[in-house]
Structures are given as C-alpha cells and as structure tokens.
Scaffold this motif. Structure first.
Motif, PDB file in Angstrom:
ATOM      1  N   SER A  15       0.806  -1.348  -0.009  1.00 30.37           N
ATOM      2  CA  SER A  15       0.040   0.087   0.049  1.00 30.37           C
ATOM      3  C   SER A  15       0.924   1.099   0.001  1.00 30.37           C
ATOM      4  O   SER A  15       1.690   1.459   0.751  1.00 30.37           O
ATOM      5  CB  SER A  15      -0.966   0.065   1.157  1.00 30.37           C
ATOM      6  OG  SER A  15      -1.639   1.043   1.332  1.00 30.37           O
ATOM      7  N   GLN A  16       0.507   2.375  -1.062  1.00 29.26           N
ATOM      8  CA  GLN A  16       1.371   3.485  -1.127  1.00 29.26           C
ATOM      9  C   GLN A  16       0.307   4.537  -0.787  1.00 29.26           C
ATOM     10  O   GLN A  16      -0.641   4.537  -1.546  1.00 29.26           O
ATOM     11  CB  GLN A  16       2.161   3.674  -2.424  1.00 29.26           C
ATOM     12  CG  GLN A  16       3.179   2.523  -2.537  1.00 29.26           C
ATOM     13  CD  GLN A  16       3.659   2.721  -4.087  1.00 29.26           C
ATOM     14  OE1 GLN A  16       4.297   3.724  -4.351  1.00 29.26           O
ATOM     15  NE2 GLN A  16       3.563   1.371  -4.649  1.00 29.26           N
ATOM     16  N   LEU A  17       0.684   5.531   0.150  1.00 20.52           N
ATOM     17  CA  LEU A  17      -0.156   6.725   0.255  1.00 20.52           C
ATOM     18  C   LEU A  17       0.789   7.923  -0.149  1.00 20.52           C
ATOM     19  O   LEU A  17       1.577   8.010   0.850  1.00 20.52           O
ATOM     20  CB  LEU A  17      -0.940   6.785   1.634  1.00 20.52           C
ATOM     21  CG  LEU A  17      -1.586   8.007   1.890  1.00 20.52           C
ATOM     22  CD1 LEU A  17      -2.611   8.564   1.059  1.00 20.52           C
ATOM     23  CD2 LEU A  17      -2.157   7.940   3.404  1.00 20.52           C
ATOM     24  N   GLN A  18       0.270   8.449  -1.040  1.00 17.65           N
ATOM     25  CA  GLN A  18       1.308   9.640  -1.528  1.00 17.65           C
ATOM     26  C   GLN A  18       0.403  11.139  -1.200  1.00 17.65           C
ATOM     27  O   GLN A  18      -0.542  11.114  -1.893  1.00 17.65           O
ATOM     28  CB  GLN A  18       1.911   9.669  -2.754  1.00 17.65           C
ATOM     29  CG  GLN A  18       2.725   8.407  -3.023  1.00 17.65           C
ATOM     30  CD  GLN A  18       2.996   7.963  -4.279  1.00 17.65           C
ATOM     31  OE1 GLN A  18       3.027   8.892  -5.116  1.00 17.65           O
ATOM     32  NE2 GLN A  18       3.237   6.580  -4.815  1.00 17.65           N
ATOM     33  N   ILE A  19       0.987  11.882  -0.634  1.00 21.86           N
ATOM     34  CA  ILE A  19      -0.007  13.425  -0.366  1.00 21.86           C
ATOM     35  C   ILE A  19       0.876  14.413  -0.648  1.00 21.86           C
ATOM     36  O   ILE A  19       1.915  14.643  -0.349  1.00 21.86           O
ATOM     37  CB  ILE A  19      -0.368  13.492   1.133  1.00 21.86           C
ATOM     38  CG1 ILE A  19      -1.163  12.116   1.532  1.00 21.86           C
ATOM     39  CG2 ILE A  19      -1.089  14.638   1.323  1.00 21.86           C
ATOM     40  CD1 ILE A  19      -1.416  12.095   3.034  1.00 21.86           C
ATOM     41  N   GLU A  20       0.436  15.233  -1.602  1.00 23.17           N
ATOM     42  CA  GLU A  20       0.709  16.585  -1.974  1.00 23.17           C
ATOM     43  C   GLU A  20       0.088  17.637  -1.595  1.00 23.17           C
ATOM     44  O   GLU A  20      -0.918  18.050  -1.741  1.00 23.17           O
ATOM     45  CB  GLU A  20       0.980  16.579  -3.505  1.00 23.17           C
ATOM     46  CG  GLU A  20       1.744  17.672  -4.156  1.00 23.17           C
ATOM     47  CD  GLU A  20       1.868  17.698  -5.731  1.00 23.17           C
ATOM     48  OE1 GLU A  20       0.934  18.623  -6.259  1.00 23.17           O
ATOM     49  OE2 GLU A  20       2.531  17.073  -6.269  1.00 23.17           O
ATOM     50  N   LEU A  21       0.799  18.534  -0.681  1.00 22.72           N
ATOM     51  CA  LEU A  21       0.334  19.333   0.347  1.00 22.72           C
ATOM     52  C   LEU A  21       0.662  20.644   0.043  1.00 22.72           C
ATOM     53  O   LEU A  21       2.103  20.929   0.314  1.00 22.72           O
ATOM     54  CB  LEU A  21       0.414  18.952   1.611  1.00 22.72           C
ATOM     55  CG  LEU A  21      -0.714  19.500   2.919  1.00 22.72           C
ATOM     56  CD1 LEU A  21      -1.950  19.022   2.498  1.00 22.72           C
ATOM     57  CD2 LEU A  21      -0.253  19.111   4.241  1.00 22.72           C
ATOM     58  N   ALA A  22       0.165  21.504  -0.690  1.00 21.40           N
ATOM     59  CA  ALA A  22       0.546  22.781  -0.783  1.00 21.40           C
ATOM     60  C   ALA A  22       0.514  23.779   0.200  1.00 21.40           C
ATOM     61  O   ALA A  22      -0.007  23.493   1.223  1.00 21.40           O
ATOM     62  CB  ALA A  22      -0.180  23.559  -1.972  1.00 21.40           C
ATOM     63  N   GLU A  23       1.600  24.737   0.379  1.00 20.60           N
ATOM     64  CA  GLU A  23       1.634  25.745   1.444  1.00 20.60           C
ATOM     65  C   GLU A  23       0.177  26.142   1.601  1.00 20.60           C
ATOM     66  O   GLU A  23      -0.442  26.595   0.665  1.00 20.60           O
ATOM     67  CB  GLU A  23       2.458  26.673   1.266  1.00 20.60           C
ATOM     68  CG  GLU A  23       3.065  27.566   2.370  1.00 20.60           C
ATOM     69  CD  GLU A  23       3.976  26.721   3.105  1.00 20.60           C
ATOM     70  OE1 GLU A  23       3.912  27.001   4.292  1.00 20.60           O
ATOM     71  OE2 GLU A  23       4.924  26.214   2.686  1.00 20.60           O
ATOM     72  N   GLY A  24      -0.284  26.314   2.997  1.00 19.49           N
ATOM     73  CA  GLY A  24      -1.618  26.744   3.455  1.00 19.49           C
ATOM     74  C   GLY A  24      -2.717  25.796   3.116  1.00 19.49           C
ATOM     75  O   GLY A  24      -3.849  26.152   3.369  1.00 19.49           O
ATOM     76  N   ALA A  25      -2.556  24.456   2.717  1.00 20.56           N
ATOM     77  CA  ALA A  25      -3.526  23.558   2.415  1.00 20.56           C
ATOM     78  C   ALA A  25      -3.649  22.885   3.557  1.00 20.56           C
ATOM     79  O   ALA A  25      -2.809  22.804   4.846  1.00 20.56           O
ATOM     80  CB  ALA A  25      -2.940  22.431   1.384  1.00 20.56           C
ATOM     81  N   ARG A  26      -4.643  22.213   4.216  1.00 21.91           N
ATOM     82  CA  ARG A  26      -5.305  21.688   5.319  1.00 21.91           C
ATOM     83  C   ARG A  26      -5.619  20.222   5.170  1.00 21.91           C
ATOM     84  O   ARG A  26      -6.234  19.852   4.250  1.00 21.91           O
ATOM     85  CB  ARG A  26      -6.259  22.516   6.057  1.00 21.91           C
ATOM     86  CG  ARG A  26      -6.025  24.101   6.453  1.00 21.91           C
ATOM     87  CD  ARG A  26      -6.714  24.482   7.244  1.00 21.91           C
ATOM     88  NE  ARG A  26      -8.101  24.834   6.520  1.00 21.91           N
ATOM     89  CZ  ARG A  26      -9.232  25.650   6.997  1.00 21.91           C
ATOM     90  NH1 ARG A  26      -9.173  26.158   8.067  1.00 21.91           N
ATOM     91  NH2 ARG A  26     -10.104  25.678   6.243  1.00 21.91           N
TER      92      ARG A  26
END
Length: 281
Positions: A130-141
């Motif tokens: 299982s792979q979980l990849q999260i791209e979180l921009a600055e200011g994202a919640r």
C-alpha cells in the motif's frame, strides 16, 4: 478422460479519479472518472454546502492476490472534501501474487482534505503493498488517518504468514518532503511481539493533521481519556501533528482517533466536529 485445470479468476484492475472545487462558496465534485470496481456514492452535504462528503466504494468487498487499485484525488483552492469508506477494507490471503494499492492525494493552497477511511484488515497469508502519497501545498489543510489490523484478532487469527508493505509520503508540490515512512512487516516476524515493534498488539494506526498546536493544547491532547490497554503517543512535527496508536482491537483505536479528530477539527480545519453518519451504521 481428459483433465482440465480448474478455472482461475483474473485479478481486478480498478482506478478512481476525483476532483473537488469551490463554486460560489460550495464544494462540488467536478471530476469523476472510474475504471473497474471503484466508485463513490453521490456527493453528500450533512454540514451544508461548504464541505462535500463522499463515500468510496469497492464493491468486491476485498482485495485479493494480484489486484491493483489506484485512487487519485485532488482538492482545489477553497474547497473542502471529506472522504471515508462504508466499512473495513480487507486484504485476503494469497498463495502467490501480491496485491497493491496506490492512493495519491493533492490539496491546493487554501483547500482542505479529510481522508478518513475505516480500518484495513490484513488477513493471515496476505501479500499486500500500500502506498499513500500526499501533495500538500503551502496553506493547505489535511486530516488523514490509517488503521491497520494484522490478522483477525476477534476470530483468533494471528498474522503468521505473508507480508504488509506500506509507504507514506507527504510532500510539497515541488517535491520537498514533509514526512516519509516505509514499513515492511512479515507474518510471524519477532518484531510483531517485540517491545521495540508492535509489542504483541495486532492493530496499529497513525493520525495526521496539518498545523501547529501550543504546548498547553498538546498536554490536553495527551490527557484525553482512552480505553484500557490502548497505547497512544502524540508528536508535533514542523507543520504536522501526529498521533500513533497500538491496540488489541480496532474499535478502541478508531474511537480514540475519532475523539482526537473531533477535538482538533474546529481549530486546525476550521469546521465543527460533525461525525459522518456512515460511521454510526
């Protein structure tokens, strides 16, 4: 008499792509593409139009050897989406092929994503990745949790054979890593019972929330009541608040994660703590 080999079932290949955007102050699902047995129920608005709830469905009910599932979910600026599942995910035992799942989450600046699936049950003999990849921009919640049950404790089943491989990566859009973890747990490995490992507890979990809390709030979180035998630990990283847990059963750990999420949602995600109705059915 001519002998024929028994029929074999082809593994499932499934993909789901979702996109959420803000439109006139309302979060709407602007993109839905699917292939194979992965889909969502219609968008739900139990909190009004600001937050869109969606329930991810996998109709086969379990993941078998050779299955490959992919999910790609994007939340645009100003949008707020909460995704969950109707029940536990099940990874069945395999006599050979490995099953795999890749989940890609992307949250734009000013967007909010809550990825809160119910627990994952890894059957004895499963070979799973299982792979979980999260791209979180600055200011994202972000609010995200992952609960893994190795074997089926309620049925007296231990995780004695097979393997569970897991990768978690959180990064900025330019590739700058915020968190990177990899795990390989093999059935029957002494690490499952070792004090430096899972200490004999078949259920483990991680809850992640974007943001910072002060020392007083962190102390309050650590003092929240929990079920006997439940082991919990809070850590404040740079821009991420992390709760980890070990338990003998999934229910008390899920309850502890839900309590923590309810406590922090108003402060870190800017929304009241309204529990999805599907969790109560």
């Amino acid at each position: 008499m001519q002998m024929h080999p028994p029929p074999t079932l082809a593994p499932w290949r499934a993909a789901l792509q979702l996109g959420f955007e803000q439109q006139a102050g309302r979060t709407v699902m602007r993109r839905l593409e699917q292939y194979g047995p992965l889909t969502v129920q219609k968008p739900l608005y139990p909190e009004g139009g600001t937050v869109c709830h969606a329930i991810v469905l996998h109709p086969p009910g379990g993941i078998a050897g050779g299955d490959m599932l992919q999910q790609d979910i994007t939340v645009g600026s100003g949008a707020h989406a909460l995704l969950t599942t109707p029940g536990a995910a099940k990874w069945y035992g395999s006599i050979g092929p490995e099953a795999s799942q890749v989940i890609q989450l992307r949250v734009a600046t000013g967007g909010t994503l809550e990825w809160l699936p119910q627990e994952t049950i890894v059957y004895d003999g499963a070979r799973a990745r299982s792979q979980l990849q999260i791209e979180l921009a600055e200011g994202a919640r972000l609010a995200c949790w992952d609960l893994i049950c190795l074997g089926r404790p309620a049925a007296g089943e231990r995780f004695k054979r097979g393997s569970w491989r897991q990768t978690l990566r959180i990064q900025r859009p330019d590739g700058t890593p915020l968190l990177l973890e990899r795990a390989l747990l093999r059935g029957g490995d002494p690490l499952l019972d070792a004090p430096v490992g899972l200490a004999g507890q078949p259920v483990m979990g991680t809850l992640l929330l974007s943001g910072q809390v002060d020392a007083d709030t962190l102390a309050l979180l650590r003092a929240l009541p929990s079920a006997p035998g439940l082991r919990l630990g809070w850590t404040q990283l740079d821009g991420l608040l992390v709760l980890r847990g070990l338990a003998a059963r999934a229910e008390p750990l899920r309850a502890a994660f839900t309590q923590a999420w309810q406590t922090l949602r108003p402060t870190l995600l800017g929304a009241p703590a309204i529990v999805p109705r599907i969790w109560q059915t």
